[in-house]
Design an enzyme around this catalytic site. Structure first.
Site, short mmCIF file in Angstrom:
data_model
loop_
_atom_site.label_atom_id
_atom_site.label_comp_id
_atom_site.label_asym_id
_atom_site.label_seq_id
_atom_site.Cartn_x
_atom_site.Cartn_y
_atom_site.Cartn_z
N HIS A 288 5.96 2.48 -24.49
CA HIS A 288 4.99 3.57 -24.40
C HIS A 288 5.24 4.43 -23.15
O HIS A 288 5.91 3.99 -22.22
CB HIS A 288 3.56 3.03 -24.34
CG HIS A 288 3.04 2.60 -25.69
ND1 HIS A 288 3.31 1.37 -26.23
CD2 HIS A 288 2.27 3.26 -26.61
CE1 HIS A 288 2.73 1.28 -27.42
NE2 HIS A 288 2.09 2.41 -27.68
N LYS B 129 -0.07 4.85 -19.84
CA LYS B 129 -0.90 3.94 -20.64
C LYS B 129 -1.56 2.89 -19.75
O LYS B 129 -0.92 2.31 -18.88
CB LYS B 129 -0.04 3.27 -21.72
CG LYS B 129 -0.83 2.42 -22.67
CD LYS B 129 -0.04 2.09 -23.94
CE LYS B 129 -0.81 1.17 -24.87
NZ LYS B 129 -2.13 1.68 -25.25
N1 LIG Z 1 -5.38 4.00 -32.28
C1 LIG Z 1 -4.37 4.82 -32.10
O1 LIG Z 1 -3.64 5.19 -33.04
C2 LIG Z 1 -4.10 5.32 -30.73
C3 LIG Z 1 -4.85 4.86 -29.71
N2 LIG Z 1 -4.64 5.32 -28.45
C4 LIG Z 1 -5.58 4.81 -27.46
O2 LIG Z 1 -6.54 5.83 -27.23
C5 LIG Z 1 -7.03 5.77 -25.90
C6 LIG Z 1 -6.85 7.13 -25.22
O3 LIG Z 1 -5.48 7.40 -25.10
P1 LIG Z 1 -4.97 8.75 -24.43
O4 LIG Z 1 -5.58 9.90 -25.12
O5 LIG Z 1 -3.50 8.64 -24.35
O6 LIG Z 1 -5.59 8.59 -22.97
P2 LIG Z 1 -6.02 9.78 -21.94
O7 LIG Z 1 -6.09 9.13 -20.60
O8 LIG Z 1 -5.15 10.97 -22.13
O9 LIG Z 1 -7.49 10.16 -22.45
C7 LIG Z 1 -8.63 9.42 -22.16
C8 LIG Z 1 -9.73 10.42 -21.89
O10 LIG Z 1 -10.96 9.72 -21.74
C9 LIG Z 1 -11.64 10.35 -20.67
N3 LIG Z 1 -12.69 9.47 -20.16
C10 LIG Z 1 -12.62 8.55 -19.18
N4 LIG Z 1 -13.82 7.98 -18.98
C11 LIG Z 1 -14.66 8.58 -19.86
C12 LIG Z 1 -16.05 8.46 -20.14
N5 LIG Z 1 -16.83 7.62 -19.45
N6 LIG Z 1 -16.60 9.23 -21.10
C13 LIG Z 1 -15.84 10.09 -21.80
N7 LIG Z 1 -14.53 10.28 -21.56
C14 LIG Z 1 -13.95 9.52 -20.61
C15 LIG Z 1 -10.56 10.67 -19.66
O11 LIG Z 1 -10.97 11.64 -18.70
P3 LIG Z 1 -10.25 11.68 -17.24
O12 LIG Z 1 -8.80 11.88 -17.52
O13 LIG Z 1 -10.91 12.81 -16.54
O14 LIG Z 1 -10.54 10.34 -16.60
C16 LIG Z 1 -9.50 11.22 -20.60
O15 LIG Z 1 -9.71 12.59 -20.88
C17 LIG Z 1 -6.24 4.63 -25.23
O16 LIG Z 1 -6.99 3.45 -25.28
C18 LIG Z 1 -5.01 4.49 -26.11
O17 LIG Z 1 -4.46 3.19 -26.08
C19 LIG Z 1 -3.70 6.24 -28.15
C20 LIG Z 1 -2.90 6.72 -29.13
C21 LIG Z 1 -3.01 6.30 -30.52
O1 LIG Z 2 -1.79 4.56 -25.55
C1 LIG Z 2 -1.09 4.99 -26.49
O2 LIG Z 2 -0.38 6.00 -26.39
C2 LIG Z 2 -1.13 4.26 -27.78
N1 LIG Z 2 -1.98 3.29 -27.90
C3 LIG Z 2 -2.19 2.49 -29.06
C4 LIG Z 2 -1.84 1.06 -28.75
O3 LIG Z 2 -2.20 0.55 -27.68
O4 LIG Z 2 -1.24 0.40 -29.61
C5 LIG Z 2 -1.53 3.07 -30.28
C6 LIG Z 2 -0.21 3.72 -30.03
O5 LIG Z 2 0.73 2.74 -29.80
C7 LIG Z 2 -0.29 4.71 -28.90
#
Ligand SMILES: NC(=O)C1=CN([C@@H]2O[C@H](COP(=O)(O)OP(=O)(O)OC[C@H]3O[C@@H](n4cnc5c(N)ncnc54)[C@H](OP(=O)(O)O)[C@@H]3O)[C@@H](O)[C@H]2O)C=CC1
Ligand SMILES: O=C(O)C1=N[C@H](C(=O)O)C[C@H](O)C1
Length: 266
Positions: free
Chosen positions: A155, A159
């Site tokens: 990744h 992350k």
């Molecule tokens: N299921 C799937 O297919 C996938 C899952 N994921 C998961 O999704 C999650 C997010 O990933 P990603 O978008 O890359 O992460 P990011 O860090 O880009 O986004 C997370 C966001 O959440 C915000 N945040 C933090 N605390 C709060 C709060 N209390 N209330 C609301 N918003 C908040 C952050 O703000 P700030 O930056 O200002 O702290 C940031 O904008 C991770 O757990 C990742 O593993 C990711 C990709 C695919």
């Molecule tokens: O954080 C990410 O980017 C992703 N998170 C998910 C995970 O923890 O498996 C899904 C995907 O791999 C991207």
């Protein structure tokens, strides 16, 4: 047509931005507000010039839920926050679709109990990409024939959780089919701690973090004289959005918690 009213938590994040675009473009969904931990009282379009969504930002989920009549909360935040959001949404009768990874087994069980008690749908999907779901299913199939397995997940370096939610889910699915086996030499010793990765039921998970990567995983199977590799790559975050969309539609028809997209696909 009745539109499904959606709140997105984490709308400025890498995944949240894509989810905002997807929900805004979908015919059957309406984005009614977003949940952030900054910018209370502003419109999303004021804090993110690329998000043309003129929806209010709330920093308190309870207030957000009380002031809106949302159907679904999409959570794409961080493990601790995502768990609290999911629990609160269930308590308010709003259906969570959770992409956030890093929940503990105990947290997942607790959320399942609440969903069952309230008879309300909830989907927690560690990976929304159809190819990743197939990679997990094919790995489970192969594990019936190969007991020696190494999972390598790769990744981007921003992350927070390791191993990835996908790797944990893959190991869980493999464990349902694999005969338990402690892999490697019985006298194997790590001369540098962590060299053999994390141990799940005797198989190993290795987490790679590098700038330039998005989300990738390969599952290596070994047997006498042969290996098998099953690999999936997400090259952009749009690859997750059709899965998010299917989950928003499906969660409206559920009355329990479903963990994993594979459980709702035909
Ligand atoms: N299921 C799937 O297919 C996938 C899952 N994921 C998961 O999704 C999650 C997010 O990933 P990603 O978008 O890359 O992460 P990011 O860090 O880009 O986004 C997370 C966001 O959440 C915000 N945040 C933090 N605390 C709060 C709060 N209390 N209330 C609301 N918003 C908040 C952050 O703000 P700030 O930056 O200002 O702290 C940031 O904008 C991770 O757990 C990742 O593993 C990711 C990709 C695919
Ligand atoms: O954080 C990410 O980017 C992703 N998170 C998910 C995970 O923890 O498996 C899904 C995907 O791999 C991207």
């Amino acid at each position: 047509m009745n539109l499904t009213k959606v709140i997105i938590a984490g709308p400025r994040g890498r995944m949240g931005k894509e989810a905002v675009k997807m929900v805004m473009a979908a015919e059957g969904f309406e984005l009614i507000s977003v949940l952030d931990h900054k910018h209370e009282g502003k419109l999303l379009s004021e804090v993110d010039e690329n998000a043309y969504a003129n929806v209010p930002i709330y920093t308190n989920l309870e207030e957000c839920l009380q002031k809106s009549n949302a159907d679904v909360l999409i959570d794409l935040t961080t493990p601790e926050v995502g768990y609290l959001h999911t629990k609160t949404a269930l308590q308010y009768g709003v259906r969570p679709v959770v992409g956030t990874t890093g929940f503990t087994g105990h947290q997942l069980n607790e959320l399942k109990e609440i969903a069952e008690e309230k008879k309300i749908g909830c989907i927690i999907a560690p990976n929304f990409a159809i190819g990743a779901v197939l990679m997990m299913k094919f790995s489970k199939m192969a594990a019936k024939y190969f007991q020696d397995i190494e999972i390598i997940e790769l990744h981007h370096d921003q992350k927070l959780d390791a191993p990835s939610g996908t790797a944990v889910k893959t190991a869980e699915m493999i464990s349902e089919a694999r005969r338990n086996k402690e892999q490697g030499h019985p006298n194997e010793k790590e001369t540098i701690k962590g060299a053999r990765g994390a141990n799940v039921d005797g198989m190993h998970i290795h987490s790679v973090r590098l700038p330039g990567l998005i989300a990738h995983q390969q599952v290596l199977f070994g047997a006498d004289g042969q290996t098998l590799t099953i690999r999936h790559d997400s090259y952009n975050r749009d690859s997750f959005m059709s899965g998010v969309s299917v989950c928003v539609e499906t969660v409206m028809k559920l009355d329990t918690l479903v963990y994993g997209l594979e459980n709702i696909l035909d």
